[in-house]
Motif scaffolding. Structure first.
Motif, mmCIF file in Angstrom:
data_model
loop_
_atom_site.group_PDB
_atom_site.id
_atom_site.type_symbol
_atom_site.label_atom_id
_atom_site.label_comp_id
_atom_site.label_asym_id
_atom_site.label_seq_id
_atom_site.Cartn_x
_atom_site.Cartn_y
_atom_site.Cartn_z
ATOM 1 N N SER A 1 -16.656 -15.036 -61.336
ATOM 2 C CA SER A 1 -16.673 -14.226 -60.120
ATOM 3 C C SER A 1 -17.712 -14.742 -59.147
ATOM 4 O O SER A 1 -17.463 -14.843 -57.937
ATOM 5 N N ARG A 2 -18.891 -15.109 -59.644
ATOM 6 C CA ARG A 2 -19.907 -15.680 -58.770
ATOM 7 C C ARG A 2 -19.452 -17.003 -58.186
ATOM 8 O O ARG A 2 -19.690 -17.285 -57.003
ATOM 9 N N ALA A 3 -18.810 -17.818 -59.005
ATOM 10 C CA ALA A 3 -18.315 -19.099 -58.510
ATOM 11 C C ALA A 3 -17.283 -18.890 -57.416
ATOM 12 O O ALA A 3 -17.269 -19.612 -56.416
ATOM 13 N N SER A 4 -16.416 -17.895 -57.599
ATOM 14 C CA SER A 4 -15.403 -17.611 -56.580
ATOM 15 C C SER A 4 -16.047 -17.164 -55.284
ATOM 16 O O SER A 4 -15.651 -17.583 -54.194
ATOM 17 N N ARG A 5 -17.079 -16.300 -55.380
ATOM 18 C CA ARG A 5 -17.750 -15.840 -54.164
ATOM 19 C C ARG A 5 -18.466 -16.978 -53.457
ATOM 20 O O ARG A 5 -18.412 -17.105 -52.240
ATOM 21 N N HIS A 6 -19.133 -17.848 -54.219
ATOM 22 C CA HIS A 6 -19.801 -18.998 -53.595
ATOM 23 C C HIS A 6 -18.792 -19.935 -52.946
ATOM 24 O O HIS A 6 -19.046 -20.475 -51.879
ATOM 25 N N SER A 7 -17.650 -20.112 -53.608
ATOM 26 C CA SER A 7 -16.622 -20.984 -53.052
ATOM 27 C C SER A 7 -16.078 -20.412 -51.760
ATOM 28 O O SER A 7 -15.846 -21.129 -50.792
ATOM 29 N N CYS A 8 -15.889 -19.105 -51.730
ATOM 30 C CA CYS A 8 -15.394 -18.467 -50.507
ATOM 31 C C CYS A 8 -16.402 -18.606 -49.385
ATOM 32 O O CYS A 8 -16.047 -18.852 -48.230
#
Length: 404
Positions: free
Chosen positions: A227-234
């Protein structure tokens, strides 16, 4: 047997034994052993009293999950106060000098409290498993009344498990060991019933539940990191470059996607018109080259910024790995201490009570028994020392924060 007559006889026996104790000098090894066991009993009493007091006086620890910890501390405190001192005297005298009634009471308390301590560990494993695998639903069910019911079930099971061997010993009429306070029976059914209920089934349950707890915690950490990786990617793909796509063309997870880098105007690369002079064409070529350099520098800065964000993003799994190692070490301590303390004793019980030609010395039997008692000293340390609320409560109680 009349209780009052027995009491008078017991005092007479103790006084005569005390007189003989003064005249006979104890060996140094016996004195050191007695001091060591007394220190273990004292420390067990102190740490379990500390846990009980911390839960009682600290409002932040008034949580149903800690009621099981408090009940475990009470059980281990009973072992330290009601079981260990009599065992020390028994080892010191090398025979039982306090009569049959006290022997029966001591064995009852010993078996019931040790079994109850082991079953508390299994119940705590069940509670933690439910809390981590069904957190939302179980948080509503995790009430004080439910914790009290779990404690009552543990004590009831402990009494049911420890009662039959005691009843069998009471009616056996064995006269060979009248100066000893032990349970002797050669029936496979009693051995399997007591050892399976008191240790082997709880051990299997603890191993399975803590393995599932570790796997569930590992899965939760992986989901959080994803989830953190997805937020950083966004953030990297969506906020660095403004989007010109409509809402309907956006990515489902990250919102509007950034368009591809805009190339320099097409007119700059079009064929020159016949009306343009050579000087104009040279100026136009210089502008095109300048726009290319500006675009390349911006693209390089964006790539370096995204690389730095990706490097920060990869720190997440390392943090997750440290958490997993800490959780694994905690679970390893809990399981390791339990197995090391109690497994040798119950293996000995099965071998001695099922093999007629097998026997152990009194010294080995005492060592294995006290190895199991040692678990009552380790429990309050393992189950509280990794909890910051308990550590703060201990610091306030003992006023010695630099030692904790």
């Amino acid at each position: 047997m009349d209780f009052f007559n027995w009491t008078e006889g017991a005092f007479d026996t103790n006084s005569s034994a005390f007189d003989s104790f003064e005249t006979v000098k104890l060996p140094v090894s016996k004195i050191l052993l007695t001091i060591t066991l007394s220190v273990v009993a004292t420390l067990t009493t102190f740490f379990n009293c500390l846990v009980i007091t911390a839960i009682a006086v600290t409002r932040k620890l008034h949580h149903p999950a800690n009621y099981l910890i408090c009940s475990l501390a009470v059980t281990d405190l009973l072992v330290a106060v009601l079981v260990m001192p009599f065992s020390i005297l028994y080892i010191l005298k090398e025979k039982w000098v306090m009569g049959e009634v006290v022997c029966t009471i001591w064995l009852s308390v010993d078996i019931a409290c040790c079994t109850c301590s082991i079953l508390h560990l299994a119940m705590i494993a069940i509670d933690r498993y439910r809390a981590i695998t069904d957190a939302v639903e179980y948080s509503r069910k995790r009430t004080g009344a439910r914790a009290g019911a779990m404690v009552a079930v543990v004590w009831l099971l402990s009494i049911l498990i420890s009662l039959p061997p005691l009843m069998w010993r009471h009616y056996s009429g064995d006269a060979e060991h009248e100066d000893q306070c032990i349970i002797i029976h050669h029936h496979m059914a009693f051995t399997l019933y007591s050892t399976l209920g008191a240790f082997y089934i709880p051990l299997l349950l603890i191993l399975i539940l803590y393995y599932k707890i570790y796997k569930a915690a590992q899965t939760l950490y992986m989901r959080r990191e994803a989830s953190r990786a997805s937020r950083h990617s966004c953030m990297t793909n969506g906020s660095m470059i403004p989007s010109s796509y409509p809402a309907g063309d956006s990515d489902a997870d990250c919102g509007p996607r950034s368009p591809d880098p805009i190339s320099p105007p097409e007119k700059s690369f079009s064929e020159p018109s016949t009306e343009e002079t050579p000087r104009k064409r040279d100026r136009e070529r210089e502008r095109v080259q300048a726009s290319r350099k500006v675009f390349q520098s911006k693209s390089h800065r964006q790539e370096s910024s995204s690389e730095s964000r990706r490097s920060q993003l990869y720190q997440g799994p390392r943090i997750s790995g440290s958490r997993e190692r800490k959780a694994a070490s905690t679970l390893g301590l809990i399981i390791g201490a339990f197995v090391i303390c109690w497994l040798p004793f119950f293996v000995k019980e099965v071998i001695v009570n099922t093999c007629s030609s097998c026997s152990t010395s009194m010294e080995m039997a005492d060592f294995l028994t006290w190895l199991g008692y040692l678990n009552s000293l380790i429990n309050p340390l393992i189950y509280t020392i990794f909890n910051e609320d308990f550590k703060k409560a201990f610091r306030r109680l003992v006023r010695c924060s630099h030692y904790l």
